[in-house]
Design an enzyme around this catalytic site. Structure first.
Site, PDB file in Angstrom:
ATOM      1  N   ASP A  33       6.649  -3.369   3.673  1.00 38.16           N
ATOM      2  CA  ASP A  33       7.791  -3.495   4.735  1.00 38.16           C
ATOM      3  C   ASP A  33       9.199  -4.108   4.011  1.00 38.16           C
ATOM      4  OD1 ASP A  33       6.697  -2.540   6.855  1.00 38.16           O
ATOM      5  OD2 ASP A  33       5.139  -4.059   6.690  1.00 38.16           O
ATOM      6  N   GLU A 301      25.261   0.501  -8.432  1.00 38.44           N
ATOM      7  CA  GLU A 301      24.959  -0.441  -9.491  1.00 38.44           C
ATOM      8  C   GLU A 301      23.090  -0.941  -9.672  1.00 38.44           C
ATOM      9  OE1 GLU A 301      27.157  -1.630  -7.772  1.00 38.44           O
ATOM     10  OE2 GLU A 301      28.603   0.157  -8.443  1.00 38.44           O
TER      11      GLU A 301
HETATM   12  C1  LIG Z   1      13.045 -10.922  -3.835  1.00 38.69           C
HETATM   13  C2  LIG Z   1      12.045 -11.050  -3.023  1.00 38.69           C
HETATM   14  N1  LIG Z   1      12.462 -11.646  -1.403  1.00 38.69           N
HETATM   15  C3  LIG Z   1      11.332 -12.804  -1.205  1.00 38.69           C
HETATM   16  C4  LIG Z   1       9.832 -12.991  -1.750  1.00 38.69           C
HETATM   17  C5  LIG Z   1       8.641 -13.674  -1.132  1.00 38.69           C
HETATM   18  N2  LIG Z   1       8.074 -12.766  -0.587  1.00 38.69           N
HETATM   19  C6  LIG Z   1       6.386 -12.209  -1.336  1.00 38.69           C
HETATM   20  S1  LIG Z   1       5.278 -11.425  -0.476  1.00 38.69           S
HETATM   21  C7  LIG Z   1       6.611 -11.141   0.901  1.00 38.69           C
HETATM   22  C8  LIG Z   1       6.596  -9.780   1.768  1.00 38.69           C
HETATM   23  C9  LIG Z   1       5.631  -9.119   1.705  1.00 38.69           C
HETATM   24  O1  LIG Z   1       6.082  -8.364   2.987  1.00 38.69           O
HETATM   25  P1  LIG Z   1       5.128  -6.733   2.704  1.00 38.69           P
HETATM   26  O2  LIG Z   1       6.501  -6.297   1.951  1.00 38.69           O
HETATM   27  O3  LIG Z   1       5.643  -5.812   3.979  1.00 38.69           O
HETATM   28  O4  LIG Z   1       3.817  -6.683   1.813  1.00 38.69           O
HETATM   29  P2  LIG Z   1       2.609  -7.202   2.289  1.00 38.69           P
HETATM   30  O5  LIG Z   1       1.987  -8.148   2.737  1.00 38.69           O
HETATM   31  O6  LIG Z   1       2.448  -6.364   4.268  1.00 38.69           O
HETATM   32  O7  LIG Z   1       1.599  -5.867   1.574  1.00 38.69           O
HETATM   33  C10 LIG Z   1       7.911 -11.702   1.332  1.00 38.69           C
HETATM   34  C11 LIG Z   1       9.176 -12.084   1.324  1.00 38.69           C
HETATM   35  C12 LIG Z   1       9.338 -12.227  -2.630  1.00 38.69           C
HETATM   36  N3  LIG Z   1       8.651 -11.553  -3.756  1.00 38.69           N
HETATM   37  N4  LIG Z   1      10.801 -11.440  -3.650  1.00 38.69           N
HETATM   38 MG   LIG Z   2       3.732  -5.485   5.722  1.00 47.75          MG
END
Ligand SMILES: Cc1ncc(C[n+]2csc(CCOP(=O)(O)OP(=O)(O)O)c2C)c(N)n1
Ligand SMILES: [Mg+2]
Length: 414
Positions: A33, A301
């Site tokens: 997501d 970019e």
């Molecule tokens: C650019 C960035 N912003 C914020 C984060 C902090 N962060 C780590 S995991 C996450 C959310 C993960 O959700 P998702 O991408 O849906 O992965 P899932 O846990 O569902 O596998 C965030 C906001 C990050 N790692 N990188």
């Molecule tokens: Mg997710």
């Protein structure tokens, strides 16, 4: 990586029938997501469809959860429709079977087979999943799960609820399938080695190029063709300094690149080289083909920075990308990653001057040179005249890390 793979095939085995070359392979990408929400996903997904990257298959882990909570709090677009609008081949798979607890492996496998069949466009598989399945706490955000464990006095130790509830083979039952996968992999690898050996025997010239590029060795005597300019107080021929890198670049087949819609200003185009573009997208100004050498990133970019990294990771070619120095801000995350990974990519950042003519403050690099020099493992070369520019490029090509060549000699108004 998918773009890099296509360029490599063009260098090594352009005439082979589709799917028959040892250089034909698929690039798989998992997106979450968070990846869908980040802006860069738009830049590169839009370009991937335009480039008709049939060798790219993306699996979107649509588990509807990120850190703060259910993604409903911050996202409501129809992601599949978004990818259809770009021109991707889109499929939807529900990982949950009717009883809600078993992975629908055959459905996913069929979707991957369909994606491989569809070679006119990149493929997007929207895969509905449940985070943490099959734990007791499945579907919950991590914070809540950790909180619950702490409340139960279990600290941060492994959650017994994470033990398989069915479907996943345990350690002992899993040994046999794992052995089978290893066997299958060995067999496929041996087949590929055979196809590669056959190709190598039949294609001595591309083979020599392949072997040279695999170890990042430049062609013998390549420096002899480098241009030199008369030593004047300022050896700066018309058009500034940027013109000459591309005469340098023409000496080595592995160098290719382009600009984020500023080719005329960045002078990033090697004369007489076709664009890397599907035939139906070429223009009278930019004739090209899918194996071409001139890249058009559009005004993307950050995407350009990420693509340069992917190309460098894909194989032995040496990509470069141009824009105004000020816009290095838009690509900084990719520059930082290139530096961490020590990738041989080059940024051509021109218009390194506050004397920019009519564009004004939005285009004036003020803190950029200093802040870029702060990035660990990043080499920033700032030549002062045409001969220094040639030496800068020579040095860059002889090394293999992320580097930039800003152009300080930009007359106002250019
Ligand atoms: C650019 C960035 N912003 C914020 C984060 C902090 N962060 C780590 S995991 C996450 C959310 C993960 O959700 P998702 O991408 O849906 O992965 P899932 O846990 O569902 O596998 C965030 C906001 C990050 N790692 N990188
Ligand atoms: Mg997710």
């Amino acid at each position: 990586m998918a773009m890099g793979a296509r360029r490599e095939r063009g260098l090594f085995d352009p005439d082979a029938k589709a799917g028959t070359s040892p250089f034909d392979h698929f690039v798989y990408c998992f997106m979450s997501d968070g990846d869908i929400e980040e802006g860069i996903s738009h830049e590169v997904s839009s370009l991937a469809a335009h480039q008709e990257l049939g060798n790219l298959i993306v699996l979107y882990d649509d588990n509807q959860i990120s850190i703060e909570d259910n993604t409903n709090i911050a996202k409501s677009e129809d992601v599949a429709a978004r990818y259809e609008a770009y021109g991707w081949h889109v499929q939807k798979v529900d990982w949950r079977t009717a009883d809600g607890y078993h992975e629908d492996v055959p459905a996913l496998y069929q979707a991957i087979l369909n994606a491989k069949e569809h070679t006119e466009a990149p493929s997007f598989i929207k895969l509905k999943t449940i985070i943490g399945w099959p734990a007791r706490t499945e579907g919950h955000r991590r914070g809540a799960r950790r909180g619950a464990r702490r409340a139960r006095g279990e600290g941060d130790q492994e959650d017994p609820a994470l033990r398989p509830r069915g479907g996943l083979p345990g350690r002992r039952r899993g040994a046999q399938p794992r052995r089978e996968v290893a066997e299958r992999g060995k067999q496929v690898h041996a087949e590929w080695e055979g196809a590669f050996a056959e190709w190598a025997k039949a294609n001595p010239e591309p083979r020599a190029l392949f072997e040279r590029m695999a170890v990042h060795r430049l062609p013998d005597g390549w420096t002899e063709a480098l241009p030199a300019f008369p030593r004047t107080p300022r050896a700066s021929p018309p058009q500034g300094l940027r013109h000459h890198p591309l005469r340098v670049g023409l000496c080595a087949a592995e160098l290719w690149g382009g600009s984020a819609d500023l080719a005329e200003s960045n002078l990033t185009t090697m004369e007489g080289e076709p664009s890397f573009i599907p035939v139906n997208h070429q223009t009278p100004m930019w004739p090209g083909n899918p194996y071409g050498r001139t890249l058009h990133f559009g005004i993307r970019e950050h995407g350009m920075g990420a693509i340069l990294n992917g190309i460098a990771l894909s194989g032995g070619t040496r990509p470069y990308g141009g824009t105004f120095l000020q816009f290095s801000d838009y690509m900084r995350p990719s520059v930082r990653l290139a530096s961490m990974m020590e990738l041989p990519v080059t940024y051509v950042w021109t218009h390194d001057s506050i004397g920019l003519g009519e564009d004004g403050p939005t285009h004036q690099p003020i803190e950029h040179l200093w802040s870029l020099r702060n990035i660990p493992q990043f080499e920033l070369v700032r030549p002062g005249d045409a001969n220094e520019t040639v030496v800068a490029w020579r040095t860059i090509l002889e090394r293999a890390g992320p580097q930039a060549v800003p152009d300080p000699a930009e007359p106002a108004g250019a």
